[in-house]
Design an enzyme around this catalytic site. Structure first.
Site, PDB file in Angstrom:
ATOM      1  N   ASP A 212     -33.782 -35.309 -25.511  1.00 14.15           N
ATOM      2  CA  ASP A 212     -33.300 -34.231 -26.386  1.00 14.15           C
ATOM      3  C   ASP A 212     -34.250 -33.032 -26.374  1.00 14.15           C
ATOM      4  O   ASP A 212     -35.432 -33.164 -26.681  1.00 14.15           O
ATOM      5  CB  ASP A 212     -33.204 -34.814 -27.807  1.00 14.15           C
ATOM      6  CG  ASP A 212     -32.715 -33.820 -28.851  1.00 14.15           C
ATOM      7  OD1 ASP A 212     -32.199 -32.758 -28.475  1.00 14.15           O
ATOM      8  OD2 ASP A 212     -32.841 -34.140 -30.046  1.00 14.15           O
ATOM      9  N   HIS A 388     -33.636 -32.827 -35.521  1.00 11.63           N
ATOM     10  CA  HIS A 388     -34.167 -32.779 -34.152  1.00 11.63           C
ATOM     11  C   HIS A 388     -35.662 -32.532 -34.190  1.00 11.63           C
ATOM     12  O   HIS A 388     -36.131 -31.630 -34.878  1.00 11.63           O
ATOM     13  CB  HIS A 388     -33.501 -31.661 -33.347  1.00 11.63           C
ATOM     14  CG  HIS A 388     -32.039 -31.877 -33.140  1.00 11.63           C
ATOM     15  ND1 HIS A 388     -31.533 -32.629 -32.103  1.00 11.63           N
ATOM     16  CD2 HIS A 388     -30.970 -31.464 -33.857  1.00 11.63           C
ATOM     17  CE1 HIS A 388     -30.213 -32.652 -32.180  1.00 11.63           C
ATOM     18  NE2 HIS A 388     -29.844 -31.954 -33.242  1.00 11.63           N
TER      19      HIS A 388
END
Lengths: 574, 574
Positions: A212, A388
């Site tokens: 990610d 995130h």
């Protein structure tokens, strides 16, 4: 750039083809293939840009998965956000019945989604949470717990003849209780990062990491834990005399729990408004991921009986989605909730890029009534922390897994590059950093890791179908697409008041009976009526107008022809 | 509280006794003991509080180490800061020759320190850096690389019959390059955190962790890497038209390197001023920990030949130490450097609590000349990042090591409690969190980990001896303490101008010849002369006055009696 037609993979080689989520945010989907057997990791949608009018969803191009010479062994899902699971029904329409491996909470949401699409009988759903190992065709797959903004997220580790490949899904770092009750509770409620196992994988060897990149550019943000939001909410509730309305992402179960806890501690009750939120929270409660404090969660009608300073409303609409609860409240159209001047509205969510204008419009409407509005921008990280990880978290993941090769995914080029730079600083040589774009064919062999060519990938657009707030009738439309064709309505409106500035263009394609004058007349009338009503109410947002036009035109066409074509309203502002 | 006399330890049990560094900052020293064999981890000093006048150093009470029934197997050192190594010469005076295990850079500084004390021949110095294993008496000791604000720091892992005990020393988290050149370079220059090995230790099992609590209360600070300082310095140098004077901790080799790099990149040369800084940097260069960019490092005299905007001075005095380079410059007393109005002075250091007033005084003096002054307070983390990890780093350490039991060390009670709370949140039960005070006897047996009693510990005070800026003559004084006794001088001065406000009190103890009237008269005269000179120069700082009084009185007593007693000047401000 390699040539368009990728060579056949060597026997035993692992081929990786991202069909979405590289060079872009959204519609994450990665194919991992050995000897013609494919494992698909995630299958997401993305939401259209403003210039993609009349389109409600963008999904990956499934052509690569549909090649006759290859077999789809299974789909594994890292977590249940729409950009990771939203395209599953469309994949099933393309390839037929599938097997899905995912953690329990993800499966709960997937089951509900497939049920809405009438597809739940065609999917074998196999639970695979953190710590699970499954042999799937030629793939030895292990699931490793990570933390993100939804319970029960996993990284996927695939052991292959050419080494281990790890795909992180989305993640952030958060401290993982490692002993006792705290550990059990964290695992039970799906908020646990298995740091020891990640370090072991690093020790055993990771050939290639796909990870990610979302916040790879963020080097300065302190890694605040989700629990910080509880403190923020508590102090807000304590200092607010009126009702507090909190809007957040509908699958952010831990956020909802923190809001409920803060409500409880301040002697408030709380109610949920918004279909997707109610559904997700119900699933989370049924599966044991969320336990509201005793008596805190009530129905909106019960909440309404309490004094304002004992009320907390949790609702959808944090992104200004025109049909979500908060947007309806702001427009004065919500059947249950009327905004009051002494309400405080808190955005417990970031602004997803592209949604700035829609959110701004909602805030202006809330302000007009007199409500206080607190945004991410005005309050910093007090009411929202990102799911995130920033550069910091990404570096930690790299250090735990110590991959030989790395391919940054889940981000646009700038985030992918920032991610690759971090990996370079930690010692991965430039030749081992692979910058993928959708369709790139990356082969992992005993000799090396290399982009060997490209698969043809495009985008597929879907007219309003999978959106939470739209019912079965549209889904039925969808199933009859092949027979019923399409009506395209193009209107020009005034930017200032939403009034029509010229004749609408109406085009039909694929409808039985061809261009029927009665259908055109009915449609034109419906367009005029809808837009003049909307202009009177000063509604100028494209998506609201599109929704209204869609329904009005669909109704008119149905009345005039008995047919239910796909209706695509296109609005041009002048 | 357990009784004062601890019971004998069970055979094979591990006994841990902190002699310093718990319930306080400084003079870190921990005894680990098995069957009467002792391993000492660190042996530091602390600097006196303002109310401990006339004292220059505080060292641990060595009585526990001197018990006849026990043997000192060796001293292991985690890193070469004064609060971890400063008391080593005093320990050697108390117990005789010792064996010391430490990483290479630490040994370099220890060798230099023992050399100054004439003790280097009495110590066996054995290199033990990250990755080293040594059998030391009954102890299996492993050294694990960590990062702090000095090169080559280690945690100490001790394998014992009752499990593994890990002592972190001081640390902060920083990304550890895990492959290639970057990894080699990080290891070679002593800035490397061995995350994989820490995770393995956790996997193998850690019975008890003793860990740094310094910044355990800091939950909000982003973990900025040391490299951030380079960027800050570069932009400062580029935007400054005059000379830049940077003051930092004298052992912070990586900081010095970043300052030199920034100087090089801005076309400036740099010189070092301050004895301890010059010594530490020389040791670092000789051992390969620091490589100044080509031609950047010059002598202060060479630097003086360049235009001001090509000059960077790096100097000691960041804590307002009265005898350090920057403090002397500020008073206009430095032989090589005169502060100019267009100088920029940067504090690339935090303010160690207790030094606020001294630093403030220096800044006022710099301002009086017209120099620009940039402090940690005015510039945030631009020019300094802490060497101690915040809550975030501490949690990461806990998760990697996953200890069964934890004892927070290196901090006052508030930091220890904050550290214990973090560990509690991660699942260590309250009964496994051990809040130690200096002298507590903690026994680790197969049955449990428990404070079983207390050893007698006090504090020992040392008159100016080990301070960098004081020469051999004082050391020689020290060696004759037993024979030569003590002179106590108590003076009252005016807070506004430093003038004497009454007769000085002069007390002697243990001098041969008893109270000698000639000595008293000479001493009184010296006190009057010194204070009137200082008042004329508006010097009112206690430590400067103490230093001057000390030297004047010592000289007077020597002249009058031929003796060299310890001189303790006590100043009372009225």
């Amino acid at each position: 750039m390699p040539d368009a037609e990728p060579p056949a993979a060597a026997p035993g080689a692992v081929r990786i083809v991202p069909l979405g989520g590289t060079g872009e945010f959204g519609k994450n989907m990665t194919v991992v293939e050995i000897d013609g057997q494919m494992l698909v990791i995630d299958c997401g949608v993305t939401f259209p840009r403003h210039d993609q009018m009349g389109v409600d969803l963008v999904i990956p191009d499934f052509a690569y998965v549909q090649r006759p010479e290859a077999t789809l062994a299974a789909v594994v899902l890292t977590h249940p956000h729409e950009d990771h699971i939203g395209a599953l029904p469309f994949l099933m329409r393309a390839v037929g019945p599938i097997t899905v491996y995912a953690p329990r909470f993800t499966l709960g949401l997937v089951r509900s989604k497939l049920d809405e699409h009438g597809l739940v009988g065609d999917a074998e759903l196999i639970e695979a949470g953190g710590g699970a190992h499954h042999r799937i065709g030629p793939f030895e797959v292990e699931f490793v717990s990570l933390i993100h903004s939804v319970p029960d997220c996993v990284a996927v580790s695939i052991t292959t003849p050419v080494g281990r490949i790890v795909h992180t899904g989305d993640f952030r770092y958060e401290a993982a209780p490692f002993r006792g009750e705290e550990r059990e509770e964290a695992i039970r409620t799906g908020r646990h990062m298995d740091i020891p196992r990640l370090a072991q994988l690093g020790e055993e060897g990771v050939r290639l990491l796909l990870a990610d990149s979302t916040n790879a550019e963020v080097r300065d943000a302190p890694p605040k834990p989700e629990s910080a939001v509880l403190a923020g909410m508590r102090s807000l509730f304590a200092s607010s005399d009126g009702r507090v309305i909190v809007t957040t992402f509908s699958s952010h179960v831990h956020r909802v729990e923190n809001i409920l806890k803060a409500a409880y501690l301040d002697g408030r009750s709380a109610a949920l408004v918004g279909r997707s939120l109610v559904r997700n929270v119900n699933i989370a409660m049924n599966l044991g991921y969320l336990k509201p404090p005793n008596g805190t969660l009530v129905s909106p009608r019960e909440l309404d009986q309490l004094p304002p300073d004992e009320q907390v409303l949790i609702c959808t609409g944090s992104q200004g989605e025109p049909l979500a609860a908060l947007s309806r409240m702001a427009r004065g159209e919500h059947p249950l909730v009327e905004i009051q001047p002494d309400d405080t509205v808190v955005y417990s969510a970031r602004t997803v890029p592209g949604n700035e204008l829609a959110i701004n419009e909602t805030i202006n409407r809330l302000r007009r009534v007199g409500a206080r509005v607190i945004t991410r921008e005005s309050a910093g990280a007090t009411f929202h922390v990102s799911g995130h990880g920033s550069a910091w978290d990404i570096e930690l993941m790299l250090q735990l897994l110590r991959p030989e090769h790395m391919a940054p995914i889940h981000g646009e080029l700038r985030q992918q590059r920032a991610h690759a730079e971090l990996a370079g600083e930690l010692g991965i040589p430039g030749g081992h950093l692979h910058m993928l774009e959708n369709g790139d064919v990356l082969d992992v062999t005993t000799n090396g890791v290399e982009i060997v060519g490209r698969a043809e990938v495009g985008m597929s657009y879907v007219d309003r179908v999978a959106s939470d707030e739209v019912g079965e009738e549209v889904l039925r439309d969808r199933r009859h697409l092949a027979e019923d064709g399409l009506v395209l309505v193009v209107v020009s409106i005034s930017a200032s008041n939403g009034a029509l500035t010229g004749e609408p263009d109406i085009v039909t394609r694929g409808m039985s009976g061809g261009e029927n004058p009665e259908v055109l007349a009915e449609t034109r009338a419906a367009v005029f009526e809808t837009l003049s009503e909307s202009a009177g109410a000063r509604v100028t947002e494209f998506s609201v107008l599109q929704h209204r036009l869609h329904d009005a035109v669909a109704g008119a066409v149905k009345r005039a022809s008995g047919q239910r074509p796909i209706v695509l309203p296109v609005i041009v502002e002048v």
